[in-house]
Design a protein around this motif. Structure first.
Motif, mmCIF file in Angstrom:
data_model
loop_
_atom_site.group_PDB
_atom_site.id
_atom_site.type_symbol
_atom_site.label_atom_id
_atom_site.label_comp_id
_atom_site.label_asym_id
_atom_site.label_seq_id
_atom_site.Cartn_x
_atom_site.Cartn_y
_atom_site.Cartn_z
ATOM 1 N N PHE A 153 0.806 -1.135 0.085
ATOM 2 C CA PHE A 153 0.031 -0.155 0.088
ATOM 3 C C PHE A 153 0.986 1.286 -0.082
ATOM 4 O O PHE A 153 0.212 2.236 -0.824
ATOM 5 N N SER A 154 1.795 1.227 0.569
ATOM 6 C CA SER A 154 2.897 2.431 0.800
ATOM 7 C C SER A 154 3.439 2.637 -0.784
ATOM 8 O O SER A 154 3.613 3.651 -1.264
ATOM 9 N N LEU A 155 3.707 1.564 -1.407
ATOM 10 C CA LEU A 155 4.408 1.898 -2.882
ATOM 11 C C LEU A 155 3.173 2.022 -3.657
ATOM 12 O O LEU A 155 3.421 2.826 -4.780
ATOM 13 N N GLN A 156 1.827 1.799 -3.650
ATOM 14 C CA GLN A 156 0.962 1.949 -4.214
ATOM 15 C C GLN A 156 0.821 3.598 -4.120
ATOM 16 O O GLN A 156 0.494 4.278 -5.153
ATOM 17 N N GLN A 157 0.756 4.157 -2.729
ATOM 18 C CA GLN A 157 0.895 5.697 -2.661
ATOM 19 C C GLN A 157 2.016 6.544 -3.422
ATOM 20 O O GLN A 157 1.865 7.519 -3.912
ATOM 21 N N LEU A 158 3.057 5.732 -3.292
ATOM 22 C CA LEU A 158 4.417 6.506 -3.949
ATOM 23 C C LEU A 158 4.217 6.507 -5.707
ATOM 24 O O LEU A 158 4.401 7.539 -6.346
ATOM 25 N N GLN A 159 3.430 5.433 -6.239
ATOM 26 C CA GLN A 159 2.960 5.466 -7.652
ATOM 27 C C GLN A 159 2.170 6.490 -7.981
ATOM 28 O O GLN A 159 2.018 7.342 -9.020
ATOM 29 N N GLN A 160 0.961 6.714 -6.975
ATOM 30 C CA GLN A 160 0.099 7.759 -7.079
ATOM 31 C C GLN A 160 0.772 9.212 -6.921
ATOM 32 O O GLN A 160 0.514 9.995 -7.832
ATOM 33 N N LEU A 161 1.772 9.257 -6.304
ATOM 34 C CA LEU A 161 2.273 10.404 -6.260
ATOM 35 C C LEU A 161 3.020 10.945 -7.345
ATOM 36 O O LEU A 161 3.259 12.037 -7.868
ATOM 37 N N LEU A 162 3.799 9.884 -7.725
ATOM 38 C CA LEU A 162 4.591 10.165 -9.045
ATOM 39 C C LEU A 162 3.756 10.521 -10.196
ATOM 40 O O LEU A 162 4.113 11.491 -11.250
ATOM 41 N N TYR A 163 2.489 10.094 -10.448
ATOM 42 C CA TYR A 163 1.545 10.542 -11.178
ATOM 43 C C TYR A 163 1.081 12.146 -11.057
ATOM 44 O O TYR A 163 0.923 12.965 -11.746
ATOM 45 N N ASN A 197 7.205 6.531 5.701
ATOM 46 C CA ASN A 197 5.765 6.188 5.409
ATOM 47 C C ASN A 197 5.435 4.673 5.607
ATOM 48 O O ASN A 197 4.461 4.139 6.109
ATOM 49 N N THR A 198 6.394 4.106 5.172
ATOM 50 C CA THR A 198 6.287 2.406 5.439
ATOM 51 C C THR A 198 6.261 2.113 6.786
ATOM 52 O O THR A 198 5.660 1.020 7.153
ATOM 53 N N GLY A 199 7.008 2.586 7.392
ATOM 54 C CA GLY A 199 7.377 2.089 8.685
ATOM 55 C C GLY A 199 6.125 2.435 9.587
ATOM 56 O O GLY A 199 5.420 1.893 10.345
ATOM 57 N N LEU A 200 5.537 3.757 9.367
ATOM 58 C CA LEU A 200 4.207 4.278 9.910
ATOM 59 C C LEU A 200 3.099 3.590 9.462
ATOM 60 O O LEU A 200 2.544 3.188 10.552
ATOM 61 N N ALA A 201 3.234 2.886 8.158
ATOM 62 C CA ALA A 201 1.907 2.255 7.983
ATOM 63 C C ALA A 201 1.932 0.881 8.537
ATOM 64 O O ALA A 201 0.899 0.304 9.113
ATOM 65 N N MET A 202 3.111 0.300 8.879
ATOM 66 C CA MET A 202 3.354 -0.909 9.543
ATOM 67 C C MET A 202 2.845 -0.998 10.779
ATOM 68 O O MET A 202 2.305 -1.735 11.622
ATOM 69 N N TRP A 289 14.408 10.142 10.886
ATOM 70 C CA TRP A 289 13.004 9.800 11.103
ATOM 71 C C TRP A 289 12.655 8.603 9.866
ATOM 72 O O TRP A 289 11.890 7.719 10.456
ATOM 73 N N ALA A 290 13.535 8.473 8.881
ATOM 74 C CA ALA A 290 13.135 7.460 8.053
ATOM 75 C C ALA A 290 13.643 6.090 8.565
ATOM 76 O O ALA A 290 13.080 4.973 8.499
ATOM 77 N N LEU A 291 14.907 6.236 9.045
ATOM 78 C CA LEU A 291 15.435 4.984 9.904
ATOM 79 C C LEU A 291 14.901 4.399 11.052
ATOM 80 O O LEU A 291 14.398 3.483 11.278
ATOM 81 N N LEU A 292 14.413 5.410 11.893
ATOM 82 C CA LEU A 292 13.513 5.201 13.369
ATOM 83 C C LEU A 292 12.231 4.608 12.871
ATOM 84 O O LEU A 292 11.927 3.276 13.573
ATOM 85 N N PHE A 293 11.731 4.919 11.904
ATOM 86 C CA PHE A 293 10.329 4.433 11.738
ATOM 87 C C PHE A 293 10.368 3.076 10.878
ATOM 88 O O PHE A 293 9.487 2.203 11.004
ATOM 89 N N ALA A 294 11.242 3.146 9.884
ATOM 90 C CA ALA A 294 11.298 1.911 8.864
ATOM 91 C C ALA A 294 11.701 0.630 9.964
ATOM 92 O O ALA A 294 11.138 -0.298 9.775
ATOM 93 N N VAL A 295 12.780 1.022 10.651
ATOM 94 C CA VAL A 295 13.231 -0.452 11.565
ATOM 95 C C VAL A 295 12.283 -0.484 12.606
ATOM 96 O O VAL A 295 12.031 -1.685 12.817
ATOM 97 N N GLY A 296 11.979 0.385 13.478
ATOM 98 C CA GLY A 296 11.133 0.408 14.514
ATOM 99 C C GLY A 296 9.558 -0.217 14.066
ATOM 100 O O GLY A 296 9.233 -1.135 14.713
ATOM 101 N N GLY A 297 9.188 0.308 13.089
ATOM 102 C CA GLY A 297 7.858 -0.085 12.600
ATOM 103 C C GLY A 297 7.891 -1.663 12.124
ATOM 104 O O GLY A 297 6.902 -2.294 12.300
ATOM 105 N N PHE A 298 8.766 -1.854 11.359
ATOM 106 C CA PHE A 298 9.149 -3.374 10.908
ATOM 107 C C PHE A 298 9.040 -4.294 12.112
ATOM 108 O O PHE A 298 8.456 -5.247 11.941
ATOM 109 N N VAL A 299 10.139 -3.985 12.934
ATOM 110 C CA VAL A 299 10.020 -4.986 14.018
ATOM 111 C C VAL A 299 8.793 -5.049 14.866
ATOM 112 O O VAL A 299 8.373 -6.175 15.279
ATOM 113 N N TYR A 300 8.211 -3.860 15.093
ATOM 114 C CA TYR A 300 6.974 -4.009 15.814
ATOM 115 C C TYR A 300 5.837 -4.719 15.022
ATOM 116 O O TYR A 300 5.117 -5.402 15.651
#
Length: 311
Positions: A153-163, A197-202, A289-300
């Motif tokens: 879903f995060s990748l989906q939103q990235l594609q939408q942003l690119l449009y 965003n991906t970490g926050l989404a997880m 922020w990117a590393l904190l949420f990507a790693v922390g969100g993934f582990v969580y």
């Protein structure tokens, strides 16, 4: 006598029959494991990498299906954030005078970039909240690493942003902001935002899997976050000059992740006195922020892997 003793010793060396073992010992003997048990973190990462084609295909399919019932179809991917930007321009740019001392040719790109970039985070969070609870049929029917869903879903939103970026380039050109080498800085800025965003989404995918009502609450939380991130107006101007607040409050608000990623993209794309230079701490904050949420969100998210879709 010795032969009998030998036979007994030989019999004692034989493993006990299956009927004499506990269920755990029996499973261990035959190499069985608990169905749906959480794999180790490294195994989980390997499983996700093995599903990378599914993740990409699922994100594209969701993007295509999002506006399949609308007559304008995929054009709404661009029209929706653009219409939001137009409404905010009327209210904050014209009626409330929220643009501060920025000229119109700087404020309009400032606003459009803010809306597009914040929408990327907003949509990723909202999709993440419902990624498990809204796909229970898929979760219960198939065995796959559940993190595939919020990542998709995060990748989906990235594609939408690119449009949306196609329209953004037109807006920038219309207000005399033409491509320069600094535009390439958009790539690392958006990649950092994607990780965040991906970490926050997880994180919200796990929370939303047990509390579906969270999807009803999050729009209000995200709207408050938007107003505190300087999407429609420069934060330093609004806090210090309009509200008479202290400088430290403006600095704290500017350090929040949404504001950081907006400022990085604005610095890359906008020519003007406000964005002639940007403090290096914005890049450090963006990376942090990117590393904190990507790693922390993934582990969580991984820690609850075996509970998704149950109960």
């Amino acid at each position: 006598m010795s032969e009998t003793t030998h036979d007994r010793a030989a019999a004692g060396d034989r493993p006990p029959p299956d009927g004499d073992l506990s269920p755990a010992e029996l499973a261990a003997r035959h190499g069985l494991t608990v169905s749906g048990a959480r794999p180790s973190l490294l195994d989980y990462i390997r499983q996700l990498w093995g599903r990378r084609h599914f993740i990409l295909a699922f994100s594209r399919a969701k993007l295509t299906a999002q506006y399949s019932q609308a007559k304008l179809g995929q054009l709404w991917q661009v029209f929706t954030p653009l219409l939001n930007a137009f409404v905010y321009f009327l209210i904050f740019g014209l009626l409330l005078g929220g643009r501060g001392n920025m000229e119109m040719d700087e404020y309009v790109p400032f606003l459009v970039i803010g809306v597009f970039v914040f929408t990327f985070t907003h949509s990723s969070v909202m999709s993440g909240v419902k990624s498990i609870s809204g796909n229970l049929g898929l979760v219960r029917a198939l065995h796959f690493p559940r993190a595939s869903l919020p990542i998709s879903f995060s990748l989906q939103q990235l594609q939408q942003l690119l449009y949306s970026m196609i329209i953004l380039v037109v807006v920038l050109a219309a207000f005399q902001h033409f491509p320069t080498w600094s535009w390439f800085l958009v790539i690392p800025a958006l990649l950092l935002q994607l990780l965040f965003n991906t970490g926050l989404a997880m994180i919200f995918a796990r929370l939303g899997s047990k509390t579906p009502d969270l999807a009803q609450l999050m729009p209000f939380v995200l709207r408050t976050w938007m107003y505190g991130s300087g999407v429609m107006f420069p934060l330093d101007y609004m806090v210090r000059e309009r509200a008479g607040g202290p400088q430290w409050l403006a600095d704290v608000l500017m350090a929040n992740p949404a504001s950081v990623y907006m400022e990085l993209v604005r610095f890359a794309l906008i020519d003007g006195p406000r964005y002639e230079s940007l403090s290096g701490h914005f890049w450090l904050l963006g990376i942090g922020w990117a590393l904190l949420f990507a790693v922390g969100g993934f582990v969580y998210f991984w820690k609850a892997e075996e509970r998704y879709g149950r109960g």
